[in-house]
Design a protein around this motif. Sequence first.
Motif, mmCIF file in Angstrom:
data_model
loop_
_atom_site.group_PDB
_atom_site.id
_atom_site.type_symbol
_atom_site.label_atom_id
_atom_site.label_comp_id
_atom_site.label_asym_id
_atom_site.label_seq_id
_atom_site.Cartn_x
_atom_site.Cartn_y
_atom_site.Cartn_z
ATOM 1 N N LEU A 179 0.854 -1.442 -0.143
ATOM 2 C CA LEU A 179 0.012 -0.081 -0.005
ATOM 3 C C LEU A 179 0.885 1.412 -0.230
ATOM 4 C CD1 LEU A 179 -2.852 -1.103 2.608
ATOM 5 C CD2 LEU A 179 -2.885 -1.059 0.132
ATOM 6 N N ALA A 180 0.530 2.352 -0.951
ATOM 7 C CA ALA A 180 1.214 3.540 -0.812
ATOM 8 C C ALA A 180 0.998 4.478 0.262
ATOM 9 C CB ALA A 180 0.879 4.315 -2.280
ATOM 10 N N VAL A 181 -0.226 4.472 0.535
ATOM 11 C CA VAL A 181 -0.552 5.460 1.621
ATOM 12 C C VAL A 181 -0.128 4.888 3.110
ATOM 13 C CG1 VAL A 181 -2.344 6.928 2.742
ATOM 14 C CG2 VAL A 181 -2.292 6.510 0.239
ATOM 15 N N THR A 182 0.667 5.597 3.896
ATOM 16 C CA THR A 182 0.906 5.272 5.211
ATOM 17 C C THR A 182 0.471 6.247 6.304
ATOM 18 O OG1 THR A 182 3.000 6.218 4.810
ATOM 19 C CG2 THR A 182 3.074 3.872 4.453
ATOM 20 N N THR A 183 1.221 7.154 6.665
ATOM 21 C CA THR A 183 0.909 7.966 7.714
ATOM 22 C C THR A 183 0.352 9.366 7.049
ATOM 23 O OG1 THR A 183 3.229 9.035 7.742
ATOM 24 C CG2 THR A 183 2.350 7.132 9.338
ATOM 25 N N VAL A 184 0.722 10.045 5.674
ATOM 26 C CA VAL A 184 -0.014 11.205 5.015
ATOM 27 C C VAL A 184 -1.222 10.811 4.475
ATOM 28 C CG1 VAL A 184 0.352 13.072 3.787
ATOM 29 C CG2 VAL A 184 2.285 12.170 4.918
ATOM 30 N N VAL A 185 -2.416 11.322 5.129
ATOM 31 C CA VAL A 185 -3.700 11.055 4.592
ATOM 32 C C VAL A 185 -4.237 12.451 4.752
ATOM 33 C CG1 VAL A 185 -5.991 9.864 5.214
ATOM 34 C CG2 VAL A 185 -3.920 8.649 5.872
ATOM 35 N N ASN A 186 -4.734 12.598 3.010
ATOM 36 C CA ASN A 186 -5.475 13.967 2.824
ATOM 37 C C ASN A 186 -6.905 13.717 2.397
ATOM 38 O OD1 ASN A 186 -2.577 14.265 1.050
ATOM 39 N ND2 ASN A 186 -2.937 15.540 2.612
ATOM 40 N N LYS A 187 -7.452 12.465 2.213
ATOM 41 C CA LYS A 187 -8.872 12.194 2.218
ATOM 42 C C LYS A 187 -8.865 10.703 2.817
ATOM 43 C CE LYS A 187 -10.504 14.896 -1.347
ATOM 44 N NZ LYS A 187 -11.424 14.812 -2.707
ATOM 45 N N SER A 188 -10.162 10.134 3.221
ATOM 46 C CA SER A 188 -10.173 8.784 3.689
ATOM 47 C C SER A 188 -11.753 8.488 3.947
ATOM 48 C CB SER A 188 -9.353 8.846 4.921
ATOM 49 O OG SER A 188 -10.005 9.257 5.834
ATOM 50 N N SER A 189 -11.778 7.203 4.372
ATOM 51 C CA SER A 189 -13.087 6.784 4.604
ATOM 52 C C SER A 189 -13.365 7.606 6.108
ATOM 53 C CB SER A 189 -13.007 5.172 5.104
ATOM 54 O OG SER A 189 -12.637 4.393 4.157
ATOM 55 N N GLU A 190 -14.787 7.772 6.499
ATOM 56 C CA GLU A 190 -15.176 8.444 7.713
ATOM 57 C C GLU A 190 -14.642 7.585 8.734
ATOM 58 O OE1 GLU A 190 -19.199 8.934 7.966
ATOM 59 O OE2 GLU A 190 -19.393 10.053 5.857
ATOM 60 N N GLY A 191 -14.111 8.303 9.685
ATOM 61 C CA GLY A 191 -13.516 7.591 11.007
ATOM 62 C C GLY A 191 -12.438 6.780 10.999
ATOM 63 N N LEU A 192 -11.513 7.122 9.994
ATOM 64 C CA LEU A 192 -10.346 6.545 9.826
ATOM 65 C C LEU A 192 -9.311 6.939 10.917
ATOM 66 C CD1 LEU A 192 -8.878 4.333 8.049
ATOM 67 C CD2 LEU A 192 -7.757 6.542 7.017
ATOM 68 N N ASP A 193 -8.290 6.344 11.642
ATOM 69 C CA ASP A 193 -7.562 6.734 12.551
ATOM 70 C C ASP A 193 -6.281 7.284 11.859
ATOM 71 O OD1 ASP A 193 -6.002 7.502 14.569
ATOM 72 O OD2 ASP A 193 -5.654 5.133 15.444
ATOM 73 N N ASP A 194 -6.235 8.655 11.882
ATOM 74 C CA ASP A 194 -5.298 9.377 10.909
ATOM 75 C C ASP A 194 -3.900 9.398 11.717
ATOM 76 O OD1 ASP A 194 -7.099 9.944 8.916
ATOM 77 O OD2 ASP A 194 -7.465 12.027 9.947
ATOM 78 N N ALA A 195 -4.017 9.086 13.039
ATOM 79 C CA ALA A 195 -2.622 8.712 13.759
ATOM 80 C C ALA A 195 -2.047 7.584 13.556
ATOM 81 C CB ALA A 195 -2.969 8.950 15.210
ATOM 82 N N ALA A 196 -2.584 6.672 12.909
ATOM 83 C CA ALA A 196 -1.990 5.204 12.361
ATOM 84 C C ALA A 196 -1.540 5.240 11.052
ATOM 85 C CB ALA A 196 -2.904 4.003 12.889
ATOM 86 N N SER A 197 -0.430 4.461 10.788
ATOM 87 C CA SER A 197 -0.212 3.954 9.350
ATOM 88 C C SER A 197 -1.269 3.483 8.993
ATOM 89 C CB SER A 197 1.150 3.344 9.479
ATOM 90 O OG SER A 197 1.218 2.569 8.080
ATOM 91 N N PHE A 198 -1.727 3.839 7.815
ATOM 92 C CA PHE A 198 -2.866 2.962 6.927
ATOM 93 C C PHE A 198 -2.589 1.651 6.721
ATOM 94 C CE2 PHE A 198 -5.162 1.604 3.470
ATOM 95 C CZ PHE A 198 -6.638 2.026 3.710
ATOM 96 N N ALA A 199 -1.368 1.497 6.128
ATOM 97 C CA ALA A 199 -0.733 0.268 5.689
ATOM 98 C C ALA A 199 -0.510 -0.823 6.988
ATOM 99 C CB ALA A 199 0.591 0.313 4.868
ATOM 100 N N ALA A 200 -0.008 -0.291 7.911
ATOM 101 C CA ALA A 200 0.113 -1.047 9.102
ATOM 102 C C ALA A 200 -1.176 -1.443 9.817
ATOM 103 C CB ALA A 200 1.132 -0.259 10.198
ATOM 104 N N ALA A 201 -2.088 -0.466 9.813
ATOM 105 C CA ALA A 201 -3.318 -0.737 10.523
ATOM 106 C C ALA A 201 -3.993 -2.010 9.668
ATOM 107 C CB ALA A 201 -4.124 0.486 10.657
ATOM 108 N N HIS A 202 -3.953 -2.159 8.467
ATOM 109 C CA HIS A 202 -4.842 -2.835 7.525
ATOM 110 C C HIS A 202 -3.787 -4.241 7.214
ATOM 111 C CE1 HIS A 202 -8.313 -0.500 7.593
ATOM 112 N NE2 HIS A 202 -7.402 0.592 7.622
ATOM 113 N N ASP A 203 -3.008 -4.471 7.966
ATOM 114 C CA ASP A 203 -2.298 -5.510 8.055
ATOM 115 C C ASP A 203 -1.591 -5.755 6.563
ATOM 116 O OD1 ASP A 203 -0.902 -8.111 9.078
ATOM 117 O OD2 ASP A 203 -2.701 -9.115 8.571
ATOM 118 N N ALA A 204 -0.966 -4.696 6.064
ATOM 119 C CA ALA A 204 -0.296 -4.779 4.858
ATOM 120 C C ALA A 204 0.939 -4.120 4.816
ATOM 121 C CB ALA A 204 -1.227 -4.319 3.911
ATOM 122 N N GLU A 205 2.138 -4.536 4.162
ATOM 123 C CA GLU A 205 3.172 -3.671 4.113
ATOM 124 C C GLU A 205 3.088 -2.730 3.358
ATOM 125 O OE1 GLU A 205 6.733 -6.223 3.027
ATOM 126 O OE2 GLU A 205 6.261 -7.616 4.592
ATOM 127 N N ALA A 206 3.768 -1.491 3.787
ATOM 128 C CA ALA A 206 3.838 -0.337 2.815
ATOM 129 C C ALA A 206 4.531 -0.502 1.659
ATOM 130 C CB ALA A 206 4.431 0.828 3.714
#
Length: 353
Positions: A179-206
């Motif tokens: 996954l390309a998006v990690t900690t910089v999130v400019n748009k997202s699903s509602e309620g997404l935890d912006d403080a976490a790495s998106f890739a790590a939070a969804h069990d996928a390597e960046a």
Amino acid sequence: MTNGDCFVVLPENCAEGTLIIGRNAEDEKNVNIASEVCFYDATEVLEGKTDGGATAETGGDVLRVILQKPKPGLWGGDFGANERGVALGLTWAASENKARDSDSLLGTDIVRLTLAVAKDVDDAVDRIGALVASHGHDNSKMNFIACDAVAAWFVSCSGKVWAAEKLEASFLRLPSGGLAVTTVVNKSSEGLDDAASFAAAHDAEAQAPAEGWCGPKPAGDGTYTQHDMFETLRAASNASSSRAATVSVLSAKGISCHWFTGTPNAAESVFKPFVFAPKPRISPLTQVQADADLTLLHKLHSQRKPAALEHLRSLERSCVDELNNYFSLQDHASDELDELLKDCVEAEVKFYR
């Protein structure tokens, strides 16, 4: 499913203030499977059953689309563009085989459905997010790159959740894998935890860092061209894994142009142009016919003589020069460009017969 090694150059680097994106499709297991190039008018772009099984529903005005398909028989594509100057590519997908024959959408579906309606890159990002939220498969992870003449975005998806990052660097290589998006999130699903790495939070390597830029490097002086991107993709290609290559030159003021090899390994291929003229016609040689495994272009290309490539590269350079001259004088494509891709493909094939 093919992945894509992508290179993006933002307007401050490019000639005529364009944005240029190039993509090498990568697939070590299926390098010799045909990649099709197909054009869809607004009346047909939503016809047929999606690859994931969900209904192809959309709202708003429907647009014309040029689409590259990673293999025959797919409804969607791994890269394409629409008549509003939006380009979209699938750079990585995992676990999509589990989504077939269900009420879901594959990455190829999302490319086609997004291009069918997206007016600009922001619209494309929102459209991808909406499709993932409504028809994402729990086992699916995907990564897209979306561009128009002004900006480029990465969109990473996991199940029905997504996050997007706007490209700030003036040029970037985005490799396939992870996954390309990690900690910089400019748009997202509602309620997404912006403080976490998106890739790590969804069990996928960046995505692993790219090995570096290949070929001519953007110098920040507005001189980077489509030919430079051709050479970049050729320098980055791998004979054992690189499939068809694509380049989109997106213009805010003039005519956007999309270049396709339609054959494997950019280092051994030539790019042919397509523009959204009034009534485009493309060659059937870029599509797999009934009872065939390859496009005729791919088949004849695989049987070519070494000397043919040198002559074809000369024609490619001449085509670039002629089109650049045309684009400098015209701000819209007239009917004289209706058969541009068709003529170039058929001229190439003559060198193979």
